[in-house]
Design an enzyme around this catalytic site. Structure first.
Site, PDB file in Angstrom:
ATOM      1  N   ARG A 134       0.823  -1.213   0.000  1.00  0.00           N
ATOM      2  CA  ARG A 134       0.000   0.000   0.000  1.00  0.00           C
ATOM      3  C   ARG A 134       0.857   1.263   0.000  1.00  0.00           C
ATOM      4  NH1 ARG A 134      -4.689  -2.182   4.169  1.00  0.00           N
ATOM      5  NH2 ARG A 134      -5.938  -3.222   2.569  1.00  0.00           N
ATOM      6  N   GLY A 159     -13.636  -3.748  -0.248  1.00  0.00           N
ATOM      7  CA  GLY A 159     -15.001  -3.237  -0.168  1.00  0.00           C
ATOM      8  C   GLY A 159     -15.280  -2.148  -1.170  1.00  0.00           C
ATOM      9  N   GLY A 166      -9.043  -7.664  -2.540  1.00  0.00           N
ATOM     10  CA  GLY A 166      -9.219  -8.702  -1.539  1.00  0.00           C
ATOM     11  C   GLY A 166      -8.392  -9.949  -1.761  1.00  0.00           C
ATOM     12  N   LYS A 208     -19.892 -16.283   0.084  1.00  0.00           N
ATOM     13  CA  LYS A 208     -21.336 -16.037   0.121  1.00  0.00           C
ATOM     14  C   LYS A 208     -21.896 -15.442  -1.166  1.00  0.00           C
ATOM     15  CE  LYS A 208     -21.385 -15.209   5.129  1.00  0.00           C
ATOM     16  NZ  LYS A 208     -21.743 -14.227   6.195  1.00  0.00           N
TER      17      LYS A 208
END
Length: 400
Positions: free
Chosen positions: A37, A380, A357, A199
């Site tokens: 990052r 996200g 992710g 999910k």
């Protein structure tokens, strides 16, 4: 997106307040274990420093819950940044107040100052107007280059923009918008979306949003179990969402009505032991009586699924990959994710986008990162952008 860019600024001699994402992982001795990052923010930081700006960086690290905590100090990030750039790097022991103001006042043109963790104050996450005003007082211009937090309306990502002008996006945010928005407006065909993870409910908005654009979906990970359960198949102890089977059937029906190819794994790799190198077996094809025994769980896609998925990926003109095919963190359960990553990397003609992710982690772990055109820095945030949502940290920036 037609947002003002760092390229459009005249920053020489100005105090440029820059929101970066230095939320890096630290070990028990507070040493940085992955500086990705920090490196990702370097182009914007060095551009401003070389242009003669006083570069003032803001970031959060961890979850200090609105109070100072040495465990979450950004000092290690400042030290690492100093090793990565030739420009002088200083560190302020606070992000507002006398210490921060004195550090900014001492800054010379072309120098860099990293402020202490903005989440040491509760006003950051609350987007408190007074805290936003205190932060903004440290700068003349504002640049947001922290895509990973752009989906949060916090003081350092949104509130400060009410007190500074102009407000622009940095190179990192610019690239995220280029690939996750602009290049998907008219994608090169065939457009293949690869989705994995646990999910269906986490990815439903992305599925619905891209249903009108994609030519094919490839589904892996535990979310594939929910689709197979919905179809009446035996999935043993596999992770699934039994309460989302109706939703899964609706998605399958929508894809069929829209003429979109929807590839579920033809077979599944399963195990009785959840550990590295545990013995595994592969089901018969699901369409030919395939089933996972009651005492076993699916942990990866099977060999036929690997072959079918790889073929489809090789034909693609645009690829978006979001989510692993299995529990790739465990040896022996990583074959599907590795094969999919390899197939994407080997497709020389496609625009290859990895949506943040675990997919980014997997691509780097297996050595495919450099072959990708873009690997998102925001989990996200990238999902919300793919869902078509407006990100608060982007929306507040000036238009060109």
């Amino acid at each position: 997106m037609s947002k003002l860019s760092i390229r459009d600024l005249q920053p020489a001699g100005k105090r440029v307040l820059v929101r970066v994402d230095f939320n890096v992982p630290l070990d028990d001795s507070l040493q940085i274990t992955d500086d990705t990052r920090i490196r990702a923010a370097l182009p914007s930081i060095e551009h401003l420093a070389k242009a003669g700006a006083k570069v003032i960086l803001m970031s959060h690290l961890g979850r200090p819950k609105g109070a100072p905590n040495p465990k979450y100090s950004l000092k290690p990030a400042a030290d690492r940044l100093a090793e990565l750039t030739d420009a002088p790097v200083r560190f302020a022991e606070d992000c507002v107040g006398e210490k921060a103001e004195a550090a900014v006042a001492a800054l010379k043109d072309g120098e860099i100052l990293l402020l202490e963790n903005v989440r040491f104050y509760p006003g950051e996450e609350k987007n408190d107007p007074e805290f936003s005003k205190q932060l903004a007082a440290l700068g003349d211009l504002y640049v947001n280059d922290a895509f990973g937090t752009a989906h949060r309306a916090h003081a350092s990502t949104a509130g400060v923009t009410e007190h500074l002008s102009p407000c622009a996006m940095g190179f990192l945010v610019e690239k995220e918008l280029e690939y996750l928005v602009d290049k998907l407006e008219e994608p090169a065909r065939p457009f293949v979306v690869i989705m994995g993870g646990a999910k269906v409910s986490d990815k439903i908005e992305v599925l619905n949003r891209l249903m009108g654009k994609a030519d094919a979906f490839i589904i892996g990970g535990a979310m594939a179990n929910t689709f197979r359960l919905a179809q009446g198949h035996q999935i043993g102890k596999s992770l699934a969402e039994p309460d989302k089977t109706d939703l899964a059937l609706q998605i399958l029906d929508k894809a069929e009505k829209n003429g979109i190819e929807f590839l579920l794994p033809a077979d599944t790799r399963h195990t009785a032991e959840f550990r590295d190198d545990a013995p595994t077996e592969v089901t018969a094809p699901w369409g030919e009586g395939g089933a996972i025994p009651d005492d076993r769980e699916g942990i990866d896609i099977g060999d036929q699924a690997i072959a079918e998925f790889s073929k489809k990926i090789g034909e693609a003109g645009t690829i978006v990959w979001n989510g692993p095919m299995g529990v790739f963190e465990k040896r022996g359960f990583d074959l599907g994710t590795k094969a999919v990553g390899k197939a994407i990397a080997e497709n020389a003609k496609a625009v290859k986008i990895v949506g943040g992710g675990d997919s980014v982690t997997a691509a780097n772990q297996f050595g495919f990162g450099e072959a990708m055109d873009h690997m998102s820095t925001g989990g996200g945030a990238s999902l919300e952008l793919l869902e078509g949502k407006e990100l608060p940290g982007i929306a507040v920036l000036d238009e060109k």
